[in-house]
Write a protein that holds these residues in place. Sequence first.
Motif, mmCIF file in Angstrom:
data_model
loop_
_atom_site.group_PDB
_atom_site.id
_atom_site.type_symbol
_atom_site.label_atom_id
_atom_site.label_comp_id
_atom_site.label_asym_id
_atom_site.label_seq_id
_atom_site.Cartn_x
_atom_site.Cartn_y
_atom_site.Cartn_z
ATOM 1 N N SER A 66 0.864 -1.162 0.000
ATOM 2 C CA SER A 66 0.000 0.000 0.000
ATOM 3 C C SER A 66 0.901 1.211 0.000
ATOM 4 O O SER A 66 1.712 1.368 0.902
ATOM 5 C CB SER A 66 -0.896 -0.001 1.231
ATOM 6 O OG SER A 66 -1.829 1.041 1.131
ATOM 7 N N PRO A 67 0.871 1.983 -1.028
ATOM 8 C CA PRO A 67 -0.036 1.934 -2.173
ATOM 9 C C PRO A 67 0.459 0.943 -3.222
ATOM 10 O O PRO A 67 1.622 0.563 -3.226
ATOM 11 C CB PRO A 67 0.029 3.361 -2.729
ATOM 12 C CG PRO A 67 1.407 3.823 -2.393
ATOM 13 C CD PRO A 67 1.769 3.166 -1.078
ATOM 14 N N GLU A 128 0.630 13.388 -13.289
ATOM 15 C CA GLU A 128 -0.585 13.118 -12.527
ATOM 16 C C GLU A 128 -1.751 13.210 -13.494
ATOM 17 O O GLU A 128 -1.882 14.187 -14.233
ATOM 18 C CB GLU A 128 -0.776 14.137 -11.403
ATOM 19 C CG GLU A 128 -2.060 13.943 -10.635
ATOM 20 C CD GLU A 128 -2.274 15.010 -9.571
ATOM 21 O OE1 GLU A 128 -3.424 15.142 -9.126
ATOM 22 O OE2 GLU A 128 -1.318 15.706 -9.195
ATOM 23 N N ALA A 130 -6.028 12.796 -13.589
ATOM 24 C CA ALA A 130 -7.230 12.665 -12.771
ATOM 25 C C ALA A 130 -8.427 13.195 -13.545
ATOM 26 O O ALA A 130 -8.289 14.120 -14.346
ATOM 27 C CB ALA A 130 -7.076 13.442 -11.471
ATOM 28 N N GLY A 134 -13.256 15.241 -10.482
ATOM 29 C CA GLY A 134 -12.842 14.760 -9.170
ATOM 30 C C GLY A 134 -13.537 13.493 -8.731
ATOM 31 O O GLY A 134 -13.470 13.117 -7.567
ATOM 32 N N LYS A 136 -12.881 10.372 -9.377
ATOM 33 C CA LYS A 136 -11.996 9.251 -9.056
ATOM 34 C C LYS A 136 -10.661 9.793 -8.570
ATOM 35 O O LYS A 136 -10.286 10.927 -8.861
ATOM 36 C CB LYS A 136 -11.765 8.375 -10.294
ATOM 37 C CG LYS A 136 -13.003 7.649 -10.755
ATOM 38 C CD LYS A 136 -12.667 6.741 -11.913
ATOM 39 C CE LYS A 136 -13.915 6.023 -12.404
ATOM 40 N NZ LYS A 136 -13.630 5.178 -13.541
ATOM 41 N N ARG A 137 -9.937 8.941 -7.875
ATOM 42 C CA ARG A 137 -8.605 9.316 -7.392
ATOM 43 C C ARG A 137 -7.643 9.446 -8.554
ATOM 44 O O ARG A 137 -7.767 8.737 -9.553
ATOM 45 C CB ARG A 137 -8.094 8.282 -6.409
ATOM 46 C CG ARG A 137 -8.918 8.253 -5.144
ATOM 47 C CD ARG A 137 -8.489 7.232 -4.148
ATOM 48 N NE ARG A 137 -7.195 6.638 -4.362
ATOM 49 C CZ ARG A 137 -6.709 5.637 -3.662
ATOM 50 N NH1 ARG A 137 -7.409 5.111 -2.708
ATOM 51 N NH2 ARG A 137 -5.529 5.140 -3.917
ATOM 52 N N PRO A 138 -6.658 10.310 -8.433
ATOM 53 C CA PRO A 138 -5.663 10.456 -9.504
ATOM 54 C C PRO A 138 -4.772 9.228 -9.605
ATOM 55 O O PRO A 138 -4.628 8.456 -8.658
ATOM 56 C CB PRO A 138 -4.838 11.668 -9.077
ATOM 57 C CG PRO A 138 -5.484 12.240 -7.877
ATOM 58 C CD PRO A 138 -6.456 11.250 -7.349
ATOM 59 N N TYR A 140 -0.731 8.303 -10.665
ATOM 60 C CA TYR A 140 0.564 8.975 -10.720
ATOM 61 C C TYR A 140 1.542 8.105 -11.485
ATOM 62 O O TYR A 140 1.488 6.877 -11.418
ATOM 63 C CB TYR A 140 1.089 9.232 -9.309
ATOM 64 C CG TYR A 140 0.154 10.084 -8.495
ATOM 65 C CD1 TYR A 140 0.188 11.467 -8.598
ATOM 66 C CD2 TYR A 140 -0.789 9.499 -7.658
ATOM 67 C CE1 TYR A 140 -0.699 12.242 -7.869
ATOM 68 C CE2 TYR A 140 -1.668 10.273 -6.924
ATOM 69 C CZ TYR A 140 -1.623 11.648 -7.038
ATOM 70 O OH TYR A 140 -2.502 12.407 -6.322
ATOM 71 N N GLU A 160 -0.333 4.844 -6.846
ATOM 72 C CA GLU A 160 -1.406 5.598 -6.217
ATOM 73 C C GLU A 160 -0.928 6.732 -5.324
ATOM 74 O O GLU A 160 -1.743 7.511 -4.842
ATOM 75 C CB GLU A 160 -2.262 4.641 -5.383
ATOM 76 C CG GLU A 160 -2.869 3.532 -6.204
ATOM 77 C CD GLU A 160 -3.498 2.452 -5.345
ATOM 78 O OE1 GLU A 160 -3.328 2.471 -4.112
ATOM 79 O OE2 GLU A 160 -4.163 1.582 -5.920
ATOM 80 N N ALA A 161 0.371 6.848 -5.091
ATOM 81 C CA ALA A 161 0.907 7.897 -4.223
ATOM 82 C C ALA A 161 2.093 8.566 -4.922
ATOM 83 O O ALA A 161 3.062 7.887 -5.264
ATOM 84 C CB ALA A 161 1.344 7.323 -2.880
#
Length: 179
Positions: A66-67, A128, A130, A134, A136-138, A140, A160-161
């Motif tokens: 995670s992530p 990034e 997205a 907004g 959904k989560r972006p 990367y 994801e981070a």
Amino acid sequence: MPFRLLRSSLLVLIFGLTVASCGYLPRQVAGLPSGPPWDALPLRKWLAEDRAEPIALAFCAPPECSPGLAVSVIRLSGKDADITDAVLRDPERLARALRSPAGREKPVKTRISVERLKDSPYPGFAIELAPSDGGKRPAYGAALGRRSGGDLEVVLVIGEAPDVVRERAKEVAARELGS
């Protein structure tokens, strides 16, 4: 006598199948832990195009990681290497192309931001992506590359981070591309 012939033919057949199947064995990405929770994929036999030569691909999915992250190393040559090298040096070219892709009547409703990775010995960038609403989560990504003659080796990381993606890209590039 027929048994000896059959046995030697069988040995040749087994040897041939073993050599031919080597392309199905995955290669771990240098700089990543080997074994769980990371899995390597036998990428070479999965790609049909000749545009890029896959070197290695590994992923680590939640909840073990995670992530979640996916890391790959590819080799490009010729025109593809030149275009990719230009994008690594000027990632805004990629952002412009993604914002208004040719052949689309409606623009893509995606928020896209790119940034050069300046604290690396290799040209590269972070990206990034997205939905503009907004919803959904972006996602990367990061890419770093190194030229070697006419070839370009590229490390790609998606996750994801943003901080984890950037750091993993630098770590893998140091191992895969040299320092």
